[in-house]
Design a protein around this motif. Structure first.
Motif, PDB file in Angstrom:
ATOM      1  N   LYS A  37       2.916   6.045   9.014  1.00  0.00           N
ATOM      2  CA  LYS A  37       1.602   5.488   9.249  1.00  0.00           C
ATOM      3  C   LYS A  37       1.714   3.922   9.254  1.00  0.00           C
ATOM      4  O   LYS A  37       2.578   3.547   8.697  1.00  0.00           O
ATOM      5  CB  LYS A  37       0.320   6.074   8.339  1.00  0.00           C
ATOM      6  CG  LYS A  37       0.005   7.330   8.803  1.00  0.00           C
ATOM      7  CD  LYS A  37      -1.227   8.034   7.644  1.00  0.00           C
ATOM      8  CE  LYS A  37      -1.416   9.336   7.882  1.00  0.00           C
ATOM      9  NZ  LYS A  37      -2.548   9.679   7.002  1.00  0.00           N
ATOM     10  N   GLU A  38       1.031   3.112   9.866  1.00  0.00           N
ATOM     11  CA  GLU A  38       1.047   1.747   9.982  1.00  0.00           C
ATOM     12  C   GLU A  38       1.104   1.376   8.414  1.00  0.00           C
ATOM     13  O   GLU A  38       1.732   0.262   8.332  1.00  0.00           O
ATOM     14  CB  GLU A  38      -0.102   1.081  10.825  1.00  0.00           C
ATOM     15  CG  GLU A  38       0.134  -0.180  11.131  1.00  0.00           C
ATOM     16  CD  GLU A  38      -0.896  -0.777  11.997  1.00  0.00           C
ATOM     17  OE1 GLU A  38      -0.946  -1.937  12.411  1.00  0.00           O
ATOM     18  OE2 GLU A  38      -1.799  -0.056  12.520  1.00  0.00           O
ATOM     19  N   GLU A  39      -0.082   1.565   7.703  1.00  0.00           N
ATOM     20  CA  GLU A  39       0.038   1.003   6.404  1.00  0.00           C
ATOM     21  C   GLU A  39       1.096   1.258   5.331  1.00  0.00           C
ATOM     22  O   GLU A  39       1.443   0.859   4.528  1.00  0.00           O
ATOM     23  CB  GLU A  39      -1.204   1.629   5.740  1.00  0.00           C
ATOM     24  CG  GLU A  39      -1.718   3.262   5.719  1.00  0.00           C
ATOM     25  CD  GLU A  39      -2.146   3.632   6.687  1.00  0.00           C
ATOM     26  OE1 GLU A  39      -2.655   4.862   6.433  1.00  0.00           O
ATOM     27  OE2 GLU A  39      -2.124   3.142   7.902  1.00  0.00           O
ATOM     28  N   ASP A  40       1.984   2.387   5.774  1.00  0.00           N
ATOM     29  CA  ASP A  40       3.310   2.776   5.283  1.00  0.00           C
ATOM     30  C   ASP A  40       4.431   2.469   5.717  1.00  0.00           C
ATOM     31  O   ASP A  40       5.642   2.582   5.010  1.00  0.00           O
ATOM     32  CB  ASP A  40       3.153   4.577   5.274  1.00  0.00           C
ATOM     33  CG  ASP A  40       1.929   4.908   4.334  1.00  0.00           C
ATOM     34  OD1 ASP A  40       1.621   4.373   3.383  1.00  0.00           O
ATOM     35  OD2 ASP A  40       1.605   6.024   4.892  1.00  0.00           O
ATOM     36  N   TYR A  72       2.699  -2.828  15.347  1.00  0.00           N
ATOM     37  CA  TYR A  72       2.838  -1.396  15.426  1.00  0.00           C
ATOM     38  C   TYR A  72       2.648  -0.457  16.606  1.00  0.00           C
ATOM     39  O   TYR A  72       3.322   0.267  16.816  1.00  0.00           O
ATOM     40  CB  TYR A  72       2.155  -0.829  14.178  1.00  0.00           C
ATOM     41  CG  TYR A  72       2.275   0.686  13.774  1.00  0.00           C
ATOM     42  CD1 TYR A  72       3.183   0.978  12.766  1.00  0.00           C
ATOM     43  CD2 TYR A  72       1.585   1.530  14.369  1.00  0.00           C
ATOM     44  CE1 TYR A  72       3.472   2.389  12.611  1.00  0.00           C
ATOM     45  CE2 TYR A  72       1.918   2.915  14.141  1.00  0.00           C
ATOM     46  CZ  TYR A  72       2.742   3.379  13.162  1.00  0.00           C
ATOM     47  OH  TYR A  72       3.057   4.780  12.584  1.00  0.00           O
TER      48      TYR A  72
END
Length: 296
Positions: A95-98, A127
């Motif tokens: 995921k983008e935050e990861d 992303y």
């Protein structure tokens, strides 16, 4: 001298090699029937048949082709190279935050050379555009993709012959439209009428400050050595805006056609084309003679 096309019919290839019984093979095989994965198999066949050949061993050819393996070797020897992430074929991205890499990033096929799959869309600044490009590469090439932090700076090629560094080249992007990333795309190498081909011109020798040149040369020879290269190779390096050099990749079987960058560096080194080919044969035949002495 005779030429031999290396194809998938190995019994035929072996029969022709054994019938000719060469003192030496100039190994210019970059793929077999379009499959770059088999590049190392040609060198392996020469080894099995006991035929000396120019260039690198199967292990080196394979390790350099599989970019994730190259990265692991670099990391284990503290070779400065961009941070990366391996996007395995058909697997979902984090995921983008990861996602841990810093944008912009550049995406390359993990087991190809000759800039196959690289275009102006290979550099992503967010992303969403990265995910779109990864989906395209998966669909088009059915391969794992390596994602690297993009080093926005100068592109340097270091040609190495017999363990010696020849004059360093720089790819100049003068005239390339500002909206296009400064990279070597597939078109830059193979499409003479393209914008990239016209505006990615080599300059040899490159203009480099002495201290920066020393850093580049050390990084190149260290990369050459940790990948156990022999005879010749080309090391591609990017220099960041802060003058920090990063190894992008090592090409252990670079193009040495008369108009290639490697030949241009050799000319600046004082070797014309005939002398370069002679030198490659000389290095390989000296190795053959040395091995025979050890065996006896």
């Amino acid at each position: 001298v005779s030429t031999l096309g290396f194809n998938g019919n190995l019994p035929q290839v072996m029969s022709k090699l054994q019938a000719y019984n060469p003192d030496l093979v100039y190994n210019f095989v970059e793929s077999v029937e379009g499959n770059a994965f088999y590049e190392s198999f040609a060198a392996g066949l020469y080894d099995i048949l006991g035929i000396e050949y120019t260039g690198n061993t199967p292990n080196t050819l394979s390790n350099c082709l599989i970019k994730s393996r190259t990265k692991v070797i670099f990391e284990s020897h503290n070779i400065n190279t961009p941070d990366y992430y391996i996007a395995n074929y058909q697997e979902s991205l984090p995921k983008e935050e990861d996602f841990s890499l810093k944008f912009p990033v550049i995406m390359k096929l993990a087991s190809e050379d000759a800039s196959i799959g690289i275009s102006e869309f290979s550099v992503a600044r967010d992303y969403a555009s990265m995910s779109e490009r990864i989906s395209y590469l998966f669909k088009k090439f059915h391969q794992t993709v390596i994602i690297e932090e993009y080093i926005d700076g100068r592109e340097i090629n270091v040609a190495i012959l017999g363990g010696k560094i020849m004059p360093v080249s720089e790819i100049m992007f003068d005239g390339l439209p500002k909206n296009l990333p400064r990279i070597i795309t597939y078109e830059a190498k193979w499409s003479p009428n393209s914008v990239y081909y016209k505006h990615t011109t080599p300059k040899c020798p490159a203009r480099l400050e002495r201290s920066l040149r020393k850093k580049i040369e050390k990084l190149a020879i260290d990369s050459y050595n940790v990948l156990e290269c022999r005879d010749y190779a080309r090391v591609d390096i990017r220099i960041s805006k802060r003058n920090v050099p990063y190894v992008i990749e090592v090409n252990p079987n670079p193009d040495i056609s008369p108009d290639s960058g490697f030949v241009r560096s050799a000319a600046a080194f004082g070797l014309n084309y005939d002398k370069l080919l002679y030198k490659l044969a000389e290095i390989a035949l000296e190795r053959k003679s040395h091995d025979k002495k050890i065996a006896s």
